[in-house]
Design a protein around this motif. Sequence first.
Motif, PDB file in Angstrom:
ATOM      1  N   VAL A 199       0.896  -1.162   0.039  1.00 26.45           N
ATOM      2  CA  VAL A 199      -0.127   0.107   0.038  1.00 26.45           C
ATOM      3  C   VAL A 199       0.839   1.090   0.087  1.00 26.45           C
ATOM      4  CG1 VAL A 199      -1.871  -1.217   0.978  1.00 26.45           C
ATOM      5  CG2 VAL A 199      -0.246   0.042   2.529  1.00 26.45           C
ATOM      6  N   LEU A 200       2.122   1.130   0.501  1.00 25.66           N
ATOM      7  CA  LEU A 200       3.048   2.466   0.375  1.00 25.66           C
ATOM      8  C   LEU A 200       3.719   2.498  -0.692  1.00 25.66           C
ATOM      9  CD1 LEU A 200       4.126   1.958   4.138  1.00 25.66           C
ATOM     10  CD2 LEU A 200       2.310   3.575   3.374  1.00 25.66           C
ATOM     11  N   GLY A 201       4.184   1.257  -1.186  1.00 25.15           N
ATOM     12  CA  GLY A 201       5.392   1.129  -2.275  1.00 25.15           C
ATOM     13  C   GLY A 201       6.707   0.990  -1.679  1.00 25.15           C
ATOM     14  N   GLY A 202       7.597   0.971  -2.526  1.00 27.96           N
ATOM     15  CA  GLY A 202       8.936   0.506  -1.916  1.00 27.96           C
ATOM     16  C   GLY A 202       9.641   1.629  -1.281  1.00 27.96           C
ATOM     17  N   ASP A 203       9.270   2.955  -1.397  1.00 27.02           N
ATOM     18  CA  ASP A 203       9.969   3.937  -1.161  1.00 27.02           C
ATOM     19  C   ASP A 203       9.624   4.392   0.309  1.00 27.02           C
ATOM     20  OD1 ASP A 203      11.256   3.655  -3.572  1.00 27.02           O
ATOM     21  OD2 ASP A 203       9.943   5.276  -4.241  1.00 27.02           O
ATOM     22  N   ASP A 204       8.748   3.938   1.036  1.00 23.63           N
ATOM     23  CA  ASP A 204       8.105   4.520   2.223  1.00 23.63           C
ATOM     24  C   ASP A 204       9.243   3.954   3.581  1.00 23.63           C
ATOM     25  OD1 ASP A 204       6.581   5.410   4.674  1.00 23.63           O
ATOM     26  OD2 ASP A 204       5.299   5.874   2.886  1.00 23.63           O
ATOM     27  N   LEU A 205       8.911   4.272   4.717  1.00 30.20           N
ATOM     28  CA  LEU A 205       9.790   3.796   5.819  1.00 30.20           C
ATOM     29  C   LEU A 205       9.185   2.714   6.523  1.00 30.20           C
ATOM     30  CD1 LEU A 205      10.076   7.338   7.560  1.00 30.20           C
ATOM     31  CD2 LEU A 205      11.580   6.140   6.308  1.00 30.20           C
ATOM     32  N   THR A 206      10.076   1.926   6.977  1.00 32.49           N
ATOM     33  CA  THR A 206       9.642   0.458   7.782  1.00 32.49           C
ATOM     34  C   THR A 206       9.080   0.977   8.952  1.00 32.49           C
ATOM     35  OG1 THR A 206      11.893  -0.325   7.035  1.00 32.49           O
ATOM     36  CG2 THR A 206      10.677  -1.415   9.053  1.00 32.49           C
ATOM     37  N   VAL A 207       9.056   1.864   9.519  1.00 40.22           N
ATOM     38  CA  VAL A 207       8.412   2.293  10.812  1.00 40.22           C
ATOM     39  C   VAL A 207       7.020   2.370  10.501  1.00 40.22           C
ATOM     40  CG1 VAL A 207       9.034   4.769  10.854  1.00 40.22           C
ATOM     41  CG2 VAL A 207       8.391   3.598  13.014  1.00 40.22           C
ATOM     42  N   THR A 208       6.760   3.243   9.305  1.00 42.04           N
ATOM     43  CA  THR A 208       5.161   3.358   8.814  1.00 42.04           C
ATOM     44  C   THR A 208       4.633   2.013   8.570  1.00 42.04           C
ATOM     45  OG1 THR A 208       5.895   5.432   7.763  1.00 42.04           O
ATOM     46  CG2 THR A 208       3.977   4.376   7.207  1.00 42.04           C
ATOM     47  N   ALA A 209       5.118   0.876   7.982  1.00 40.12           N
ATOM     48  CA  ALA A 209       4.553  -0.335   7.806  1.00 40.12           C
ATOM     49  C   ALA A 209       4.634  -1.095   8.895  1.00 40.12           C
ATOM     50  CB  ALA A 209       5.747  -1.110   6.790  1.00 40.12           C
ATOM     51  N   VAL A 210       5.431  -0.910  10.033  1.00 38.48           N
ATOM     52  CA  VAL A 210       5.046  -1.334  11.381  1.00 38.48           C
ATOM     53  C   VAL A 210       3.901  -0.927  11.852  1.00 38.48           C
ATOM     54  CG1 VAL A 210       6.135  -1.855  13.787  1.00 38.48           C
ATOM     55  CG2 VAL A 210       7.294  -2.157  11.471  1.00 38.48           C
ATOM     56  N   GLN A 211       3.713   0.435  11.933  1.00 40.06           N
ATOM     57  CA  GLN A 211       2.668   1.132  12.537  1.00 40.06           C
ATOM     58  C   GLN A 211       1.327   0.742  11.915  1.00 40.06           C
ATOM     59  OE1 GLN A 211       0.584   3.676  11.063  1.00 40.06           O
ATOM     60  NE2 GLN A 211      -0.412   4.133  12.797  1.00 40.06           N
ATOM     61  N   GLN A 212       1.156   0.448  10.410  1.00 41.90           N
ATOM     62  CA  GLN A 212       0.253  -0.004   9.765  1.00 41.90           C
ATOM     63  C   GLN A 212       0.034  -1.471  10.306  1.00 41.90           C
ATOM     64  OE1 GLN A 212       1.093   0.260   5.666  1.00 41.90           O
ATOM     65  NE2 GLN A 212      -0.155   1.913   5.362  1.00 41.90           N
ATOM     66  N   GLY A 213       0.857  -2.194  10.480  1.00 43.04           N
ATOM     67  CA  GLY A 213       0.671  -3.634  11.105  1.00 43.04           C
ATOM     68  C   GLY A 213       0.011  -3.640  12.473  1.00 43.04           C
ATOM     69  N   LYS A 214       0.250  -2.642  13.390  1.00 43.32           N
ATOM     70  CA  LYS A 214      -0.383  -2.402  14.678  1.00 43.32           C
ATOM     71  C   LYS A 214      -1.721  -2.121  14.388  1.00 43.32           C
ATOM     72  CE  LYS A 214       0.000  -0.066  18.941  1.00 43.32           C
ATOM     73  NZ  LYS A 214       0.807   0.572  19.939  1.00 43.32           N
ATOM     74  N   VAL A 215      -2.028  -1.062  13.716  1.00 42.10           N
ATOM     75  CA  VAL A 215      -3.215  -0.549  13.491  1.00 42.10           C
ATOM     76  C   VAL A 215      -4.367  -1.639  12.928  1.00 42.10           C
ATOM     77  CG1 VAL A 215      -4.814   1.001  12.049  1.00 42.10           C
ATOM     78  CG2 VAL A 215      -2.684   1.822  13.217  1.00 42.10           C
ATOM     79  N   ALA A 216      -3.854  -2.464  11.790  1.00 45.93           N
ATOM     80  CA  ALA A 216      -4.331  -3.500  11.395  1.00 45.93           C
ATOM     81  C   ALA A 216      -4.722  -4.694  12.343  1.00 45.93           C
ATOM     82  CB  ALA A 216      -3.796  -4.021  10.044  1.00 45.93           C
ATOM     83  N   ALA A 217      -3.657  -5.044  13.142  1.00 45.50           N
ATOM     84  CA  ALA A 217      -3.961  -6.043  14.300  1.00 45.50           C
ATOM     85  C   ALA A 217      -5.208  -5.766  15.049  1.00 45.50           C
ATOM     86  CB  ALA A 217      -2.805  -6.313  14.841  1.00 45.50           C
ATOM     87  N   ILE A 218      -5.158  -4.570  15.489  1.00 39.30           N
ATOM     88  CA  ILE A 218      -6.149  -4.007  16.448  1.00 39.30           C
ATOM     89  C   ILE A 218      -7.669  -4.315  15.789  1.00 39.30           C
ATOM     90  CG2 ILE A 218      -7.297  -2.107  17.495  1.00 39.30           C
ATOM     91  CD1 ILE A 218      -4.413  -1.402  18.138  1.00 39.30           C
ATOM     92  N   ALA A 219      -7.624  -3.821  14.244  1.00 43.72           N
ATOM     93  CA  ALA A 219      -8.836  -3.838  13.599  1.00 43.72           C
ATOM     94  C   ALA A 219      -9.222  -5.200  13.216  1.00 43.72           C
ATOM     95  CB  ALA A 219      -8.677  -3.119  12.309  1.00 43.72           C
ATOM     96  N   ILE A 220      -8.370  -6.209  13.032  1.00 44.16           N
ATOM     97  CA  ILE A 220      -8.514  -7.632  13.007  1.00 44.16           C
ATOM     98  C   ILE A 220      -9.063  -8.264  14.065  1.00 44.16           C
ATOM     99  CG2 ILE A 220      -7.423  -9.712  12.492  1.00 44.16           C
ATOM    100  CD1 ILE A 220      -5.449  -8.256  10.370  1.00 44.16           C
ATOM    101  N   ASP A 221      -8.541  -7.933  15.349  1.00 52.62           N
ATOM    102  CA  ASP A 221      -9.070  -8.246  16.285  1.00 52.62           C
ATOM    103  C   ASP A 221     -10.599  -7.913  16.821  1.00 52.62           C
ATOM    104  OD1 ASP A 221      -8.802  -9.577  19.305  1.00 52.62           O
ATOM    105  OD2 ASP A 221      -9.205  -7.463  19.994  1.00 52.62           O
ATOM    106  N   HIS A 222     -10.806  -6.532  16.207  1.00 51.27           N
ATOM    107  CA  HIS A 222     -12.269  -6.121  16.408  1.00 51.27           C
ATOM    108  C   HIS A 222     -12.991  -6.854  15.351  1.00 51.27           C
ATOM    109  CE1 HIS A 222     -15.400  -3.348  17.003  1.00 51.27           C
ATOM    110  NE2 HIS A 222     -15.561  -3.205  15.592  1.00 51.27           N
ATOM    111  N   HIS A 223     -12.625  -7.059  14.172  1.00 56.66           N
ATOM    112  CA  HIS A 223     -13.536  -7.679  13.267  1.00 56.66           C
ATOM    113  C   HIS A 223     -13.629  -9.135  13.635  1.00 56.66           C
ATOM    114  CE1 HIS A 223     -14.797  -9.420   9.417  1.00 56.66           C
ATOM    115  NE2 HIS A 223     -13.965 -10.405   9.579  1.00 56.66           N
ATOM    116  N   LEU A 224     -12.698  -9.845  14.484  1.00 53.40           N
ATOM    117  CA  LEU A 224     -13.020 -11.471  14.594  1.00 53.40           C
ATOM    118  C   LEU A 224     -13.874 -11.389  15.634  1.00 53.40           C
ATOM    119  CD1 LEU A 224      -9.346 -12.633  14.355  1.00 53.40           C
ATOM    120  CD2 LEU A 224     -11.201 -13.198  12.842  1.00 53.40           C
TER     121      LEU A 224
END
Length: 115
Positions: free
Chosen positions: A82-107
Amino acid sequence: TGLRLDCVRVKFQPGAIRGQFSVTPVEGSAFTLEADAIVSSIGQDPDLAPLDGTLAAEGVLLRIDELGATSATGVWAGGDCVLGGDDLTVTAVQQGKVAAIAIDHHLCTREQRYG
């Protein structure tokens, strides 16, 4: 016990076309890192062709809402897809945290938003 990552500094030479490059090891630059975890961050552009349009995209990247949900119920995405290969790792990790919370809510509720 921790992890050990053996490294060597390199000279990076970009190519004429995005994604083409060469690296040359710098002699005598080897070093070792000790760590509890290692996150590989090599910045790859995604190939969405195998998805055959099943998920909404914006150009070569998947479209997600603010919680990382894609256009398909029960499917989240983040990082280079979703970011392309030019973005920062920290942004991807933050996206993973947000998605994990959303996935938990969905489940727990079977609710998913997509914007």
